[in-house]
Design a protein around this motif. Structure first.
Motif, PDB file in Angstrom:
ATOM      1  N   ASP A 115       0.804  -1.226   0.000  1.00 31.35           N
ATOM      2  CA  ASP A 115       0.000   0.000   0.000  1.00 31.35           C
ATOM      3  C   ASP A 115       0.836   1.275   0.000  1.00 31.35           C
ATOM      4  O   ASP A 115       0.291   2.375  -0.114  1.00 31.35           O
ATOM      5  N   ALA A 116       2.177   1.152   0.121  1.00 29.54           N
ATOM      6  CA  ALA A 116       3.034   2.335   0.056  1.00 29.54           C
ATOM      7  C   ALA A 116       3.466   2.642  -1.375  1.00 29.54           C
ATOM      8  O   ALA A 116       3.966   3.730  -1.659  1.00 29.54           O
ATOM      9  N   VAL A 117       3.282   1.680  -2.276  1.00 36.10           N
ATOM     10  CA  VAL A 117       3.760   1.813  -3.654  1.00 36.10           C
ATOM     11  C   VAL A 117       2.612   2.263  -4.548  1.00 36.10           C
ATOM     12  O   VAL A 117       1.632   1.531  -4.730  1.00 36.10           O
ATOM     13  N   ALA A 118       2.725   3.478  -5.102  1.00 37.21           N
ATOM     14  CA  ALA A 118       1.677   3.993  -5.984  1.00 37.21           C
ATOM     15  C   ALA A 118       1.885   3.542  -7.425  1.00 37.21           C
ATOM     16  O   ALA A 118       0.942   3.112  -8.082  1.00 37.21           O
ATOM     17  N   THR A 119       3.112   3.643  -7.929  1.00 35.87           N
ATOM     18  CA  THR A 119       3.407   3.336  -9.326  1.00 35.87           C
ATOM     19  C   THR A 119       4.819   2.779  -9.442  1.00 35.87           C
ATOM     20  O   THR A 119       5.710   3.176  -8.691  1.00 35.87           O
ATOM     21  N   VAL A 120       4.992   1.877 -10.391  1.00 31.52           N
ATOM     22  CA  VAL A 120       6.313   1.327 -10.697  1.00 31.52           C
ATOM     23  C   VAL A 120       6.571   1.560 -12.185  1.00 31.52           C
ATOM     24  O   VAL A 120       5.660   1.405 -13.008  1.00 31.52           O
ATOM     25  N   PHE A 121       7.791   1.960 -12.532  1.00 30.65           N
ATOM     26  CA  PHE A 121       8.119   2.142 -13.944  1.00 30.65           C
ATOM     27  C   PHE A 121       9.621   1.963 -14.159  1.00 30.65           C
ATOM     28  O   PHE A 121      10.399   1.902 -13.205  1.00 30.65           O
ATOM     29  N   ARG A 122       9.984   1.860 -15.415  1.00 35.89           N
ATOM     30  CA  ARG A 122      11.382   1.730 -15.805  1.00 35.89           C
ATOM     31  C   ARG A 122      11.842   3.054 -16.394  1.00 35.89           C
ATOM     32  O   ARG A 122      11.198   3.585 -17.303  1.00 35.89           O
ATOM     33  N   GLY A 131       5.993   6.645  -4.430  1.00 34.20           N
ATOM     34  CA  GLY A 131       5.013   6.658  -3.361  1.00 34.20           C
ATOM     35  C   GLY A 131       3.792   7.468  -3.770  1.00 34.20           C
ATOM     36  O   GLY A 131       3.762   8.098  -4.827  1.00 34.20           O
ATOM     37  N   HIS A 132       2.777   7.502  -2.918  1.00 38.91           N
ATOM     38  CA  HIS A 132       1.523   8.174  -3.266  1.00 38.91           C
ATOM     39  C   HIS A 132       1.649   9.690  -3.284  1.00 38.91           C
ATOM     40  O   HIS A 132       0.850  10.365  -3.925  1.00 38.91           O
ATOM     41  N   GLY A 133       2.667  10.236  -2.629  1.00 44.40           N
ATOM     42  CA  GLY A 133       2.861  11.684  -2.651  1.00 44.40           C
ATOM     43  C   GLY A 133       3.675  12.162  -3.835  1.00 44.40           C
ATOM     44  O   GLY A 133       3.919  13.369  -3.970  1.00 44.40           O
ATOM     45  N   GLY A 134       4.104  11.248  -4.703  1.00 40.92           N
ATOM     46  CA  GLY A 134       4.908  11.638  -5.863  1.00 40.92           C
ATOM     47  C   GLY A 134       6.398  11.500  -5.648  1.00 40.92           C
ATOM     48  O   GLY A 134       7.176  11.678  -6.581  1.00 40.92           O
ATOM     49  N   GLU A 222      21.074  12.669 -16.335  1.00 36.67           N
ATOM     50  CA  GLU A 222      21.251  12.415 -17.761  1.00 36.67           C
ATOM     51  C   GLU A 222      22.611  12.955 -18.162  1.00 36.67           C
ATOM     52  O   GLU A 222      22.829  14.168 -18.146  1.00 36.67           O
ATOM     53  N   LYS A 223      23.544  12.040 -18.506  1.00 32.54           N
ATOM     54  CA  LYS A 223      24.879  12.433 -18.955  1.00 32.54           C
ATOM     55  C   LYS A 223      25.528  13.411 -17.986  1.00 32.54           C
ATOM     56  O   LYS A 223      26.015  14.470 -18.351  1.00 32.54           O
ATOM     57  N   ARG A 224      25.518  13.050 -16.714  1.00 38.45           N
ATOM     58  CA  ARG A 224      26.122  13.838 -15.633  1.00 38.45           C
ATOM     59  C   ARG A 224      25.444  15.196 -15.412  1.00 38.45           C
ATOM     60  O   ARG A 224      25.989  16.070 -14.745  1.00 38.45           O
ATOM     61  N   ARG A 225      24.250  15.354 -15.971  1.00 39.32           N
ATOM     62  CA  ARG A 225      23.443  16.540 -15.688  1.00 39.32           C
ATOM     63  C   ARG A 225      22.299  16.136 -14.774  1.00 39.32           C
ATOM     64  O   ARG A 225      21.713  15.064 -14.945  1.00 39.32           O
ATOM     65  N   GLN A 226      21.965  17.000 -13.822  1.00 39.06           N
ATOM     66  CA  GLN A 226      20.918  16.700 -12.855  1.00 39.06           C
ATOM     67  C   GLN A 226      19.621  17.424 -13.228  1.00 39.06           C
ATOM     68  O   GLN A 226      19.640  18.595 -13.604  1.00 39.06           O
ATOM     69  N   TYR A 227      18.525  16.674 -13.122  1.00 39.54           N
ATOM     70  CA  TYR A 227      17.199  17.243 -13.332  1.00 39.54           C
ATOM     71  C   TYR A 227      16.385  16.985 -12.066  1.00 39.54           C
ATOM     72  O   TYR A 227      16.469  15.909 -11.485  1.00 39.54           O
ATOM     73  N   TRP A 228      15.595  17.956 -11.646  1.00 36.07           N
ATOM     74  CA  TRP A 228      14.909  17.832 -10.368  1.00 36.07           C
ATOM     75  C   TRP A 228      13.430  18.228 -10.496  1.00 36.07           C
ATOM     76  O   TRP A 228      13.023  18.923 -11.416  1.00 36.07           O
ATOM     77  N   ARG A 229      12.665  17.732  -9.549  1.00 37.13           N
ATOM     78  CA  ARG A 229      11.289  18.171  -9.348  1.00 37.13           C
ATOM     79  C   ARG A 229      10.988  18.080  -7.863  1.00 37.13           C
ATOM     80  O   ARG A 229      11.565  17.261  -7.141  1.00 37.13           O
ATOM     81  N   ALA A 230      10.091  18.937  -7.418  1.00 39.58           N
ATOM     82  CA  ALA A 230       9.680  18.921  -6.011  1.00 39.58           C
ATOM     83  C   ALA A 230       8.402  18.099  -5.874  1.00 39.58           C
ATOM     84  O   ALA A 230       7.636  17.948  -6.823  1.00 39.58           O
ATOM     85  N   PHE A 231       8.228  17.526  -4.714  1.00 40.33           N
ATOM     86  CA  PHE A 231       6.982  16.807  -4.414  1.00 40.33           C
ATOM     87  C   PHE A 231       6.536  17.155  -3.005  1.00 40.33           C
ATOM     88  O   PHE A 231       7.326  17.626  -2.182  1.00 40.33           O
ATOM     89  N   GLN A 232       5.267  16.939  -2.760  1.00 38.25           N
ATOM     90  CA  GLN A 232       4.701  17.275  -1.464  1.00 38.25           C
ATOM     91  C   GLN A 232       4.960  16.134  -0.480  1.00 38.25           C
ATOM     92  O   GLN A 232       4.430  15.031  -0.658  1.00 38.25           O
ATOM     93  N   LYS A 233       5.774  16.402   0.498  1.00 39.75           N
ATOM     94  CA  LYS A 233       6.052  15.383   1.511  1.00 39.75           C
ATOM     95  C   LYS A 233       4.809  15.159   2.373  1.00 39.75           C
ATOM     96  O   LYS A 233       4.072  16.082   2.674  1.00 39.75           O
ATOM     97  N   ALA A 234       4.607  13.904   2.728  1.00 41.05           N
ATOM     98  CA  ALA A 234       3.461  13.562   3.586  1.00 41.05           C
ATOM     99  C   ALA A 234       3.681  14.103   4.976  1.00 41.05           C
ATOM    100  O   ALA A 234       4.763  13.947   5.557  1.00 41.05           O
ATOM    101  N   GLY A 235       2.685  14.752   5.515  1.00 43.58           N
ATOM    102  CA  GLY A 235       2.786  15.279   6.864  1.00 43.58           C
ATOM    103  C   GLY A 235       2.414  14.245   7.889  1.00 43.58           C
ATOM    104  O   GLY A 235       2.002  13.120   7.546  1.00 43.58           O
ATOM    105  N   PRO A 236       2.530  14.560   9.192  1.00 44.37           N
ATOM    106  CA  PRO A 236       2.145  13.598  10.231  1.00 44.37           C
ATOM    107  C   PRO A 236       0.656  13.290  10.157  1.00 44.37           C
ATOM    108  O   PRO A 236      -0.153  14.136   9.810  1.00 44.37           O
ATOM    109  N   ALA A 237       0.338  12.045  10.439  1.00 44.85           N
ATOM    110  CA  ALA A 237      -1.077  11.622  10.392  1.00 44.85           C
ATOM    111  C   ALA A 237      -1.894  12.391  11.419  1.00 44.85           C
ATOM    112  O   ALA A 237      -1.454  12.646  12.544  1.00 44.85           O
ATOM    113  N   ALA A 238      -3.099  12.739  11.031  1.00 41.33           N
ATOM    114  CA  ALA A 238      -3.971  13.475  11.955  1.00 41.33           C
ATOM    115  C   ALA A 238      -4.461  12.535  13.036  1.00 41.33           C
ATOM    116  O   ALA A 238      -4.774  11.379  12.779  1.00 41.33           O
ATOM    117  N   GLU A 239      -4.557  13.065  14.212  1.00 40.92           N
ATOM    118  CA  GLU A 239      -5.017  12.236  15.344  1.00 40.92           C
ATOM    119  C   GLU A 239      -6.530  12.295  15.448  1.00 40.92           C
ATOM    120  O   GLU A 239      -7.153  13.302  15.162  1.00 40.92           O
TER     121      GLU A 239
END
Length: 239
Positions: A115-122, A131-134, A222-239
């Motif tokens: 249930d922690a794995v949202a998508t798998v790809f090559r 994960g589900h948060g991207g 890619e060829k020693r060049r870095q590409y990045w994207r931000a994702f929303q980190k999961a916050g603490p579970a609500a009580e």
């Protein structure tokens, strides 16, 4: 990272993906034959060098010539087999069930519940679990057949994607790039230096990738060049 227990619920299906025995034997044989050939050529080179008084390395060449004929090919074959062992050690092994996935490479095991794995790809030569948060749960070098891997994941109920669902979100990193979390630029700079430095350890590059993930940044190369994207980190579970 969760350490795998190697235990599955009773009746659970388990699929193990690794290089076939035939391929493994071929790898060992190829490295062994290559090593033996290098040893044989080294003997021929030494025989030739000792006939040239002006040639360098006369001492080592004379030592090699004095060795019994089978020694160099045998030593080369042993060295080749050692390289074969290293190659096998670096191969990815995937253990899949309906409940979890475990990846083992270089003696390190990572395990993730289903249930922690949202998508798998090559992604090229790498297997990626999202994960589900991207964010990326893991990114591992993988030389297994893509169709075989995709079939195994889908048969166990995991979502398989033919391409990275977030591929259009990546931007090339340049020093001081805006939009990154605090501290991410420094980590990316250190990682870029590791990518460009000869003899740099892959472990350093991967450790910095994990540090970036903790800040909410996914990075790909890619060829020693870095590409990045931000994702929303999961916050603490609500009580």
């Amino acid at each position: 990272m969760n350490k795998g227990t190697g235990r599955e619920p009773q009746g659970s299906r388990l699929t193990v993906l690794r290089q076939s025995t035939l391929i493994t034997v071929c790898v060992y044989a190829a490295f062994g034959l290559l090593g033996a050939g290098v040893g044989w050529l080294a003997g021929l080179l030494a025989d030739w060098l000792v006939t040239l008084p002006w040639a360098p390395l006369q001492g080592p060449a004379e030592l090699v010539v004095s060795l019994p004929a089978p020694v160099l090919p045998a030593a080369g074959a042993v060295a080749g087999l050692v390289l074969g062992l290293v190659a096998q050690y670096e191969q990815l092994v995937v253990r899949l069930s309906d409940e979890r996935v475990a990846l083992t490479r270089k003696g390190r095991e990572q395990e993730f519940p289903r249930d922690a794995v949202a998508t798998v790809f090559r992604d090229g030569g790498q297997l990626v679990l999202l994960g589900h948060g991207g964010g990326e749960l893991t990114r591992q070098e993988c030389d297994l057949d893509t169709g075989r891997v995709a079939d195994a994941f889908t048969e166990h109920g995991y979502a398989w994607a033919d391409v990275d669902p977030h591929q259009d979100e990546f931007r090339r990193w340049v020093p001081g790039a805006p939009g990154l979390p605090e501290g991410a630029n420094a980590l990316l700079k250190a990682r870029q230096e590791s990518l460009e430095k000869k003899g740099s350890s892959d472990d350093d590059v991967e450790e910095l990738r994990e540090e970036l993930a903790r800040l909410g940044v996914v990075v790909r190369d890619e060829k020693r060049r870095q590409y990045w994207r931000a994702f929303q980190k999961a916050g603490p579970a609500a009580e």
